[in-house]
Design a protein around this motif. Structure first.
Motif, PDB file in Angstrom:
ATOM      1  N   ALA A  86      -8.052  48.486 103.846  1.00 52.80           N
ATOM      2  CA  ALA A  86      -9.005  49.292 104.611  1.00 52.80           C
ATOM      3  C   ALA A  86      -9.225  48.698 106.001  1.00 52.80           C
ATOM      4  CB  ALA A  86     -10.323  49.403 103.859  1.00 52.80           C
ATOM      5  N   TYR A  87      -9.345  47.387 106.083  1.00 52.31           N
ATOM      6  CA  TYR A  87      -9.577  46.718 107.364  1.00 52.31           C
ATOM      7  C   TYR A  87      -8.402  46.926 108.319  1.00 52.31           C
ATOM      8  CZ  TYR A  87     -11.093  43.138 110.657  1.00 52.31           C
ATOM      9  OH  TYR A  87     -11.502  42.482 111.785  1.00 52.31           O
ATOM     10  N   ILE A  88      -7.188  46.727 107.821  1.00 53.55           N
ATOM     11  CA  ILE A  88      -5.995  46.906 108.651  1.00 53.55           C
ATOM     12  C   ILE A  88      -5.887  48.370 109.092  1.00 53.55           C
ATOM     13  CG2 ILE A  88      -3.454  46.807 108.695  1.00 53.55           C
ATOM     14  CD1 ILE A  88      -4.738  44.017 108.673  1.00 53.55           C
ATOM     15  N   LYS A  89      -6.146  49.302 108.187  1.00 54.67           N
ATOM     16  CA  LYS A  89      -6.097  50.727 108.531  1.00 54.67           C
ATOM     17  C   LYS A  89      -7.103  51.058 109.627  1.00 54.67           C
ATOM     18  CE  LYS A  89      -6.287  55.326 106.654  1.00 54.67           C
ATOM     19  NZ  LYS A  89      -7.313  56.209 106.203  1.00 54.67           N
ATOM     20  N   ASP A  90      -8.343  50.600 109.465  1.00 52.95           N
ATOM     21  CA  ASP A  90      -9.378  50.849 110.477  1.00 52.95           C
ATOM     22  C   ASP A  90      -8.986  50.256 111.818  1.00 52.95           C
ATOM     23  OD1 ASP A  90     -10.870  52.154 108.555  1.00 52.95           O
ATOM     24  OD2 ASP A  90     -12.249  50.478 108.220  1.00 52.95           O
ATOM     25  N   TRP A  91      -8.445  49.040 111.802  1.00 52.77           N
ATOM     26  CA  TRP A  91      -8.052  48.389 113.046  1.00 52.77           C
ATOM     27  C   TRP A  91      -6.944  49.175 113.737  1.00 52.77           C
ATOM     28  CZ3 TRP A  91      -3.696  46.245 115.230  1.00 52.77           C
ATOM     29  CH2 TRP A  91      -3.907  45.496 116.388  1.00 52.77           C
ATOM     30  N   LEU A  92      -5.953  49.626 112.982  1.00 55.25           N
ATOM     31  CA  LEU A  92      -4.857  50.401 113.571  1.00 55.25           C
ATOM     32  C   LEU A  92      -5.344  51.746 114.113  1.00 55.25           C
ATOM     33  CD1 LEU A  92      -2.002  49.657 111.037  1.00 55.25           C
ATOM     34  CD2 LEU A  92      -2.065  48.963 113.443  1.00 55.25           C
ATOM     35  N   GLU A  93      -6.292  52.369 113.418  1.00 53.55           N
ATOM     36  CA  GLU A  93      -6.798  53.672 113.857  1.00 53.55           C
ATOM     37  C   GLU A  93      -7.543  53.596 115.180  1.00 53.55           C
ATOM     38  OE1 GLU A  93      -8.920  55.078 110.417  1.00 53.55           O
ATOM     39  OE2 GLU A  93      -7.112  56.030 109.606  1.00 53.55           O
ATOM     40  N   ILE A  94      -8.195  52.474 115.459  1.00 55.17           N
ATOM     41  CA  ILE A  94      -8.911  52.362 116.737  1.00 55.17           C
ATOM     42  C   ILE A  94      -8.046  51.758 117.834  1.00 55.17           C
ATOM     43  CG2 ILE A  94     -11.193  52.251 115.665  1.00 55.17           C
ATOM     44  CD1 ILE A  94     -11.190  49.223 116.248  1.00 55.17           C
ATOM     45  N   ASN A  95      -6.854  51.276 117.467  1.00 57.46           N
ATOM     46  CA  ASN A  95      -5.963  50.687 118.460  1.00 57.46           C
ATOM     47  C   ASN A  95      -5.325  51.795 119.288  1.00 57.46           C
ATOM     48  OD1 ASN A  95      -3.315  49.583 119.504  1.00 57.46           O
ATOM     49  ND2 ASN A  95      -4.294  47.741 118.722  1.00 57.46           N
ATOM     50  N   ALA A  96      -5.366  51.660 120.600  1.00 55.56           N
ATOM     51  CA  ALA A  96      -4.866  52.691 121.500  1.00 55.56           C
ATOM     52  C   ALA A  96      -3.351  52.852 121.460  1.00 55.56           C
ATOM     53  CB  ALA A  96      -5.307  52.383 122.931  1.00 55.56           C
ATOM     54  N   CYS A  97      -2.635  51.916 120.900  1.00 54.66           N
ATOM     55  CA  CYS A  97      -1.169  51.952 120.894  1.00 54.66           C
ATOM     56  C   CYS A  97      -0.579  52.695 119.700  1.00 54.66           C
ATOM     57  CB  CYS A  97      -0.601  50.532 120.891  1.00 54.66           C
ATOM     58  SG  CYS A  97      -0.955  49.602 122.379  1.00 54.66           S
ATOM     59  N   THR A  98      -1.366  52.998 118.671  1.00 56.70           N
ATOM     60  CA  THR A  98      -0.793  53.494 117.419  1.00 56.70           C
ATOM     61  C   THR A  98      -1.183  54.931 117.110  1.00 56.70           C
ATOM     62  OG1 THR A  98      -2.647  52.656 116.131  1.00 56.70           O
ATOM     63  CG2 THR A  98      -0.768  51.193 116.394  1.00 56.70           C
ATOM     64  N   ASN A  99      -0.306  55.595 116.364  1.00 57.28           N
ATOM     65  CA  ASN A  99      -0.611  56.874 115.736  1.00 57.28           C
ATOM     66  C   ASN A  99       0.280  57.023 114.508  1.00 57.28           C
ATOM     67  OD1 ASN A  99       1.896  57.694 116.725  1.00 57.28           O
ATOM     68  ND2 ASN A  99       1.048  58.869 118.406  1.00 57.28           N
ATOM     69  N   SER A 100       0.117  58.081 113.752  1.00 60.46           N
ATOM     70  CA  SER A 100       0.891  58.326 112.527  1.00 60.46           C
ATOM     71  C   SER A 100       0.877  57.109 111.602  1.00 60.46           C
ATOM     72  CB  SER A 100       2.339  58.715 112.859  1.00 60.46           C
ATOM     73  OG  SER A 100       2.383  59.845 113.672  1.00 60.46           O
ATOM     74  N   ILE A 101      -0.300  56.658 111.273  1.00 60.23           N
ATOM     75  CA  ILE A 101      -0.471  55.441 110.480  1.00 60.23           C
ATOM     76  C   ILE A 101      -0.378  55.779 108.995  1.00 60.23           C
ATOM     77  CG2 ILE A 101      -2.083  53.588 109.908  1.00 60.23           C
ATOM     78  CD1 ILE A 101      -3.283  54.228 112.796  1.00 60.23           C
ATOM     79  N   ILE A 102       0.431  55.016 108.275  1.00 61.78           N
ATOM     80  CA  ILE A 102       0.551  55.156 106.829  1.00 61.78           C
ATOM     81  C   ILE A 102       0.332  53.774 106.218  1.00 61.78           C
ATOM     82  CG2 ILE A 102       2.051  55.746 104.893  1.00 61.78           C
ATOM     83  CD1 ILE A 102       3.604  57.554 106.875  1.00 61.78           C
ATOM     84  N   ILE A 103      -0.643  53.682 105.330  1.00 64.25           N
ATOM     85  CA  ILE A 103      -0.934  52.441 104.630  1.00 64.25           C
ATOM     86  C   ILE A 103      -0.545  52.646 103.166  1.00 64.25           C
ATOM     87  CG2 ILE A 103      -2.712  50.766 103.987  1.00 64.25           C
ATOM     88  CD1 ILE A 103      -2.341  50.891 106.986  1.00 64.25           C
ATOM     89  N   GLY A 104       0.399  51.866 102.684  1.00 66.30           N
ATOM     90  CA  GLY A 104       0.856  51.999 101.309  1.00 66.30           C
ATOM     91  C   GLY A 104      -0.135  51.436 100.306  1.00 66.30           C
ATOM     92  N   ASP A 105       0.093  51.757  99.041  1.00 74.91           N
ATOM     93  CA  ASP A 105      -0.709  51.220  97.953  1.00 74.91           C
ATOM     94  C   ASP A 105      -0.392  49.742  97.750  1.00 74.91           C
ATOM     95  OD1 ASP A 105      -1.828  53.720  97.393  1.00 74.91           O
ATOM     96  OD2 ASP A 105      -0.181  54.250  96.047  1.00 74.91           O
ATOM     97  N   LEU A 106      -1.293  49.056  97.080  1.00 73.43           N
ATOM     98  CA  LEU A 106      -1.007  47.679  96.684  1.00 73.43           C
ATOM     99  C   LEU A 106       0.098  47.692  95.639  1.00 73.43           C
ATOM    100  CD1 LEU A 106      -4.529  46.028  96.296  1.00 73.43           C
ATOM    101  CD2 LEU A 106      -2.811  45.534  98.034  1.00 73.43           C
ATOM    102  N   VAL A 107       1.102  46.877  95.857  1.00 74.23           N
ATOM    103  CA  VAL A 107       2.206  46.767  94.916  1.00 74.23           C
ATOM    104  C   VAL A 107       2.502  45.293  94.673  1.00 74.23           C
ATOM    105  CG1 VAL A 107       3.278  48.962  95.555  1.00 74.23           C
ATOM    106  CG2 VAL A 107       3.974  46.876  96.721  1.00 74.23           C
ATOM    107  N   ASP A 108       3.160  45.018  93.562  1.00 78.36           N
ATOM    108  CA  ASP A 108       3.586  43.665  93.248  1.00 78.36           C
ATOM    109  C   ASP A 108       4.624  43.255  94.285  1.00 78.36           C
ATOM    110  OD1 ASP A 108       5.184  41.498  92.120  1.00 78.36           O
ATOM    111  OD2 ASP A 108       4.088  41.877  90.267  1.00 78.36           O
ATOM    112  N   ALA A 109       4.349  42.207  95.030  1.00 76.29           N
ATOM    113  CA  ALA A 109       5.217  41.788  96.131  1.00 76.29           C
ATOM    114  C   ALA A 109       6.565  41.291  95.651  1.00 76.29           C
ATOM    115  CB  ALA A 109       4.521  40.704  96.950  1.00 76.29           C
ATOM    116  N   TYR A 110       6.664  40.865  94.404  1.00 79.51           N
ATOM    117  CA  TYR A 110       7.936  40.358  93.888  1.00 79.51           C
ATOM    118  C   TYR A 110       8.726  41.416  93.124  1.00 79.51           C
ATOM    119  CZ  TYR A 110       6.707  35.671  95.294  1.00 79.51           C
ATOM    120  OH  TYR A 110       6.395  34.569  96.048  1.00 79.51           O
ATOM    121  N   TYR A 111       8.017  42.330  92.464  1.00 79.79           N
ATOM    122  CA  TYR A 111       8.699  43.279  91.600  1.00 79.79           C
ATOM    123  C   TYR A 111       8.483  44.738  91.978  1.00 79.79           C
ATOM    124  CZ  TYR A 111       9.256  39.061  88.872  1.00 79.79           C
ATOM    125  OH  TYR A 111       9.570  37.786  88.483  1.00 79.79           O
TER     126      TYR A 111
END
Length: 114
Positions: A86-111
């Motif tokens: 949520a924090y990263i998404k909010d930060w990207l949404e207010i950043n003037a450089c970004t659009n079309s933001i997609i934040i994926g679900d939490l997944v197992d980083a190894y599997y």
């Protein structure tokens, strides 16, 4: 890996294989960068690294137009959380450089399993 197969393994093996209670979770972030100069891109990269590191996370990736990275915990068995997403998404949404933001679900980083 299926949950029933995880419980059949010893705690030592689960730890070594990052399974069960030792699983590490992360999420993918993808966004498009608006037409930015090389200098603005460098500032964006520095800023997002600062944001990620301030939450004890690591991540990387990207190019000048499409920026994609995978973010997970910085410690050996630490994971990213829903509040990190949520924090990263909010930060990207207010950043003037970004659009079309997609934040994926939490997944197992190894599997790659939820």
């Amino acid at each position: 890996m299926k949950l029933d197969k995880v419980h059949n393994k010893s705690k030592r093996l689960r730890k070594k294989l990052y399974l069960g209670e030792f699983a590490v979770f992360g999420f993918e972030v993808t966004c498009k960068l608006k037409h930015v100069s090389d200098v603005e891109f460098d500032v964006f990269i520095d800023d997002i690294i600062d944001v990620i590191e301030s939450r004890n996370l690591i991540g990387g990736g990207g190019s000048l137009n499409d920026y994609s990275l995978f973010i997970c915990g910085d410690g050996r068995y630490s994971s990213a959380s829903e509040s990190d997403r949520a924090y990263i998404k909010d930060w990207l949404e207010i950043n003037a450089c970004t659009n079309s933001i997609i934040i994926g679900d939490l997944v197992d980083a190894y599997y790659g399993v939820y």
